[in-house]
Design a protein around this motif. Structure first.
Motif, PDB file in Angstrom:
ATOM      1  N   GLN A  32       0.941  -1.133   0.029  1.00 38.95           N
ATOM      2  CA  GLN A  32      -0.033  -0.101  -0.007  1.00 38.95           C
ATOM      3  C   GLN A  32       0.925   1.090  -0.019  1.00 38.95           C
ATOM      4  O   GLN A  32       1.755   1.224   0.765  1.00 38.95           O
ATOM      5  N   ALA A  33       0.671   2.180  -0.898  1.00 39.68           N
ATOM      6  CA  ALA A  33       1.437   3.495  -0.837  1.00 39.68           C
ATOM      7  C   ALA A  33       0.675   4.349  -1.469  1.00 39.68           C
ATOM      8  O   ALA A  33      -0.025   4.403  -2.278  1.00 39.68           O
ATOM      9  N   GLY A  34       0.884   5.604  -0.771  1.00 40.38           N
ATOM     10  CA  GLY A  34      -0.036   6.703  -1.239  1.00 40.38           C
ATOM     11  C   GLY A  34      -1.676   6.444  -1.048  1.00 40.38           C
ATOM     12  O   GLY A  34      -2.483   6.993  -1.683  1.00 40.38           O
ATOM     13  N   GLY A  35      -1.928   5.490   0.082  1.00 42.67           N
ATOM     14  CA  GLY A  35      -3.336   5.289   0.283  1.00 42.67           C
ATOM     15  C   GLY A  35      -4.085   4.201  -0.799  1.00 42.67           C
ATOM     16  O   GLY A  35      -5.159   4.114  -0.842  1.00 42.67           O
ATOM     17  N   ILE A  36      -3.124   3.904  -1.737  1.00 44.48           N
ATOM     18  CA  ILE A  36      -3.429   2.908  -2.956  1.00 44.48           C
ATOM     19  C   ILE A  36      -2.970   1.518  -2.572  1.00 44.48           C
ATOM     20  O   ILE A  36      -1.873   1.154  -2.335  1.00 44.48           O
ATOM     21  N   HIS A  37      -4.018   0.614  -2.589  1.00 47.87           N
ATOM     22  CA  HIS A  37      -3.574  -0.968  -2.282  1.00 47.87           C
ATOM     23  C   HIS A  37      -3.433  -1.482  -3.667  1.00 47.87           C
ATOM     24  O   HIS A  37      -4.170  -1.274  -4.756  1.00 47.87           O
ATOM     25  N   ASN A  38      -2.339  -2.005  -3.925  1.00 48.62           N
ATOM     26  CA  ASN A  38      -1.853  -2.526  -5.152  1.00 48.62           C
ATOM     27  C   ASN A  38      -1.887  -4.186  -5.137  1.00 48.62           C
ATOM     28  O   ASN A  38      -1.247  -4.647  -4.611  1.00 48.62           O
TER      29      ASN A  38
END
Lengths: 481, 394
Positions: free
Chosen positions: A455-461
């Motif tokens: 998760q980075a920048g509030g985005i789950h990849n």
């Protein structure tokens, strides 16, 4: 009649023994262990893996409706069902809903799916998974476990368990809760909660018995959700059920997996059910839903699936408490001395979702070579734009070579990377998860599993990793050379 | 397709190279100034004699301004190039063509990297925005794939395999111990190499090249002008670079015991220079020993050893300083250090010193033909560069 056509389940590979949590604080140890999502798992990934188990042998394009029930969705704003639909390779014209905020969510999903089929949907897939946090040293931490289940709801001759009656009862009370910004579930005094719980489930059970004209003795099994492991027994007993009718609560082996918990018990009940059995399913949240299932002869035709029993072994019970705390972000640790992971490009994710979530590569129409990631010019024959989509999920796969990377930043170093070769052609360089680096071998069989990379920048990849293919119930890995 | 090459048309008349080290007190600008002015002095030319510059840097600056600023070049054309770890070689290759074409008479090729300002050990690279699904594998782990694949294919047990790799590191450190400009100018015992902490099994930290700051530079003219500047220039015999399509990670044919880009670039370079028996015709080589198994594979890819035989040649000392074909006489990336953009030019700097008899304690007996090999990327997809340089015109 409408009912369950197929079911599946997912339990993470890692288990945390309860005595380890207790020992960390010098407390009296509790028995058993709980299933713990790996650092790369969350409700969405576990839900997808449960749904893949459920859909094995079924045409995923025939699903008309997808519902996801969880109390631990990765986003407050942004539905996870589109991610899951892409990973499951469902058709774009499905209806989706995410049902959250209550331990009853999964029962609401099951009933909504039944309603959807009653009003014309061919089939509806209900997926549920949870990954709740109890604060360290608390009873919730001891008893919460992680996992998921999935049910395909439809009608016709393939139904393995008809829904013959359902009764819902809503009753405002606050037993356990988690407000926005809270990391941990809070609970009110146990004696109060058990009292209200008993009243609440009694209301739905009495309602459904009256409606159906059935008595407790008419049921082979009762699957009953509860606020604590032993509360279920006394509630069932008060309603007139004998202990042997009560489905095992999974408390000793998996723990209580939030809104997915009763559905996981239901999946376990179906694994041992015989045609003609009645199963009473009882949810609990701010109220209760009671559903009567009648198992049909079709259950004999349902191909074997992993379900709950296929996930109990093999497992890893060596997990240490502080690793669990680190994985869940409860214990801050020194970051790896590597650059921070940048947030992924949403635009690039948008272009590649079919590839990255559906695990679609391309196959050259000129020379037949499958390739991942997707290419426009064929790597073998250089034909341009003569590719068809080619799904790698489900293809038998083996490790061509591997490495154990001690330098790569990871919540659980070292990171294992492997070159994975697929039967039918094509290879993928990817991470290997749920493995002990010492068990890695060239030629080892692996299977692809859906995971959250980071998760980075509030985005789950989300993406796919390989994991060792293990024989359900067995200990080792397959295809060692 | 015609591939004529520019054999013997370009000569190197001056070179400079900073010490490769953790230069806590020097910036990329400082290193560029040092390498460039050493090359100017070596060639006996003034900065104002230069017509154009090619700057190679992987990640220590953008554009030609990274060079024109510190050097105060007076509105000259400066081209910045980047080709991963082969960046320095790429600057040199393009500069050679610029001179050979007649567009310019004298050109500066220079490479620099300032790695030690990042706060990280190892490489720390900012990738362009992406969907973030590419595996976050580190460079040592990527190259470690080569070792078990090679061991399995040629029947080496793990212990023997580890010893072969350690022997390569040992040799490069021994050579580096004779080089005052090397990052690590000391020998390292075999035992320490074998016991070094694991980075990516079976590679320990002592199987990895040194992470360093540094710069290296070359001044190029056309061959007919070379003797105006010095009597012992270095002539460029061949230049080749192969950029791979990446089939190594897409198809199952690639078995991690050979890097196709190396084979293709070597074939082209040998064609240009008329090399038919590389082990006999080449007197010395600087190759891309980013990790020990890379050097092992390179011996076979470049035809220094037969397939499956390089490990025996290593143990027999074939590539030692006193061996049949000395490889990495200056210590290589392992001991000299690997500031990405500078490494390709550093390799040429060693060839230049050796051909001129200026290599000090590590001087080889009268070498005439040298080879440099510089690789950027991963085993399954990379750019591979080869040059062949010589003391005499053919």
């Amino acid at each position: 009649m409408i009912g369950i056509v197929s079911y599946g389940a997912y339990v993470p590979y890692h288990r945390l023994e309860r005595k380890k949590m207790a020992q960390a604080f010098g407390d009296r140890p509790s028995s058993g262990e709980k299933a713990v999502a790996n650092f790369d798992e969350d409700s969405v990934s576990m839900g997808v893996n449960a749904a893949l188990d459920c859909l094995a042998g079924f045409d995923e394009k025939s699903v008309d409706c997808l519902m996801f029930a969880t109390t631990t969705a990765p986003y407050d704003e942004k539905q996870s069902t589109a991610t899951m639909a892409a990973a499951l390779d469902l058709k774009p014209s499905i209806r989706t809903a995410e049902i959250t905020g209550s331990l009853r969510a999964s029962a609401s999903g099951l009933l909504a799916a039944v309603d959807a089929v009653a009003s014309g949907a061919g089939s509806a897939l209900v997926v549920t998974a949870d990954c709740r946090l109890g604060a360290p040293q608390g009873a919730n931490e001891q008893w919460f476990g992680d996992g998921g289940a999935a049910f395909l709801i439809g009608q016709g001759k393939d139904v393995i368990a008809h829904v013959t009656a359902a009764y819902s009862h809503t009753h405002e009370h606050i037993g356990s809760w988690r407000s926005r910004g809270d990391a941990f579930v809070r609970s009110w005094e146990e004696r109060f909660v058990q009292n209200i719980y008993g009243e609440t489930v009694a209301a739905s059970v009495r309602g459904v018995l009256e409606q159906s004209g059935l008595a407790p003795a008419d049921f082979a099994k009762v699957v009953i959700a509860g606020p604590a492991p032993r509360a279920q027994w006394s509630a069932a007993a008060k309603l007139g059920f004998r202990k042997e009718q009560c489905q095992d609560t999974l408390a000793e082996t998996i723990g209580m997996a939030g809104t997915a918990h009763a559905p996981m018990m239901l999946a376990a009940a179906l694994e041992t059910a015989n045609p003609g059995d009645r199963i009473l399913y009882v949810s609990y949240g701010e109220g209760s839903d009671a559903i009567v299932f009648e198992v049909t002869d079709a259950i004999r035709q349902l191909p074997a699936r992993r379900g709950i029993s296929g996930h109990l072994e093999p497992k890893n019970s060596e997990l240490l408490y502080h690793h669990y705390l680190k994985w869940r972000g409860i214990l801050p640790t020194e970051p790896a001395r590597r650059p921070d992971t940048p947030r992924p490009s949403v635009t690039a994710m948008y272009r590649n979702y079919e590839q990255n979530l559906g695990l679609y590569g391309s196959k050259c129409l000129a020379c037949g070579t499958p390739q991942f990631p997707q290419q426009r010019v064929c790597t073998r024959c250089q034909a341009k734009d003569r590719m068809e989509a080619y799904r790698f999920y489900g293809k038998p796969a083996k490790v061509a070579t591997f490495t154990i990377d001690h330098l790569a930043a990871s919540p659980a170093p070292p990171t294992v990377f492997a070159v994975v070769d697929f039967a039918g052609g094509g290879r993928m360089l990817c991470e290997v998860t749920d493995c002990d680096p010492h068990e890695m071998r060239i030629g080892m069989e692996v299977e692809m599993t859906f995971r959250r990379l980071y998760q980075a920048g509030g985005i789950h990849n989300y993406f796919w990793k390989a994991k060792p293919k293990r024989q359900p119930g067995g200990k080792g890995t397959e295809g060692e050379s | 397709m015609s591939k004529k090459g520019i054999t013997d048309r370009v000569a190197v008349i001056g070179m400079g190279c900073t010490r490769f080290a953790e230069h806590w007190d020097k910036s990329a600008e400082d290193l560029l100034v040092e390498a460039a002015y050493e090359a100017f002095a070596d060639a006996g030319v003034e900065p104002t004699d230069i017509d154009a510059c090619w700057l190679g840097t992987f990640a220590s600056g953008l554009s030609g301004l990274t060079l024109s600023g510190p050097l105060k070049t007076q509105y000259l054309p400066v081209t910045r190039v980047e080709n991963m770890c082969a960046t320095g070689s790429e600057a040199f290759r393009n500069a050679c063509y610029a001179v050979a074409s007649g567009a310019y008479d004298m050109v500066l090729a220079i490479g620099v990297e300032k790695l030690k300002d990042s706060g990280f050990s190892g490489l720390a690279v900012h990738e362009p925005p992406s969907d973030g699904t590419a595996p976050g594998i580190t460079a040592p782990a990527a190259f470690s794939f080569l070792a078990p694949a090679y061991f399995a294919k040629y029947g080496l047990d793990e212990q023997t395999g580890k010893e072969v790799l350690a022997r390569i590191a040992w040799k490069n450190h021994r050579n580096g111990s004779l080089n005052p400009k090397a990052q690590y100018c000391s020998e390292v015992p075999m035992e320490s190499i074998l016991k070094s902490p694991m980075v990516a099994a079976p590679l320990g930290i002592m199987d990895c090249s040194g992470v360093a700051d540094g710069a290296a530079a070359a001044i190029l003219v056309r061959t007919e002008d070379a003797h105006k500047y010095r009597k012992d220039p270095m002539y460029v015999k061949a230049l080749a670079i192969a950029a791979g399509p990446g089939d190594g990670r897409l198809t199952q044919d690639f078995d991690f015991t050979s890097i196709t880009e190396n084979v293709r670039a070597a074939k082209e370079a040998y064609r240009q220079a008329g090399i038919t028996h590389p082990r006999k015709q080449i007197d010395m080589a600087e190759v891309h020993d980013c990790f020990t198994p890379t050097e092992l594979i390179i011996y076979e890819d470049l035809g220094f050893s037969e397939r499956g035989q390089a490990w025996k040649d290593v143990l027999n000392g074939v590539f030692d300083l006193e061996g049949e074909l000395p490889v990495n006489p200056d210590g290589g990336l392992k001991s000299f250090g690997h500031p990405i953009g500078a490494s390709g030019l550093r390799m040429l700097y060693e060839m230049y010193l050796q051909l001129q008899g200026r290599a000090g304690k590590r001087q080889l007996p009268n070498p005439k033909i040298g080879l440099t090999h510089n690789l950027g990327g991963f085993p399954w997809q990379c750019v591979s560069f080869l040059s062949i340089v010589g003391k005499e015109l053919s």
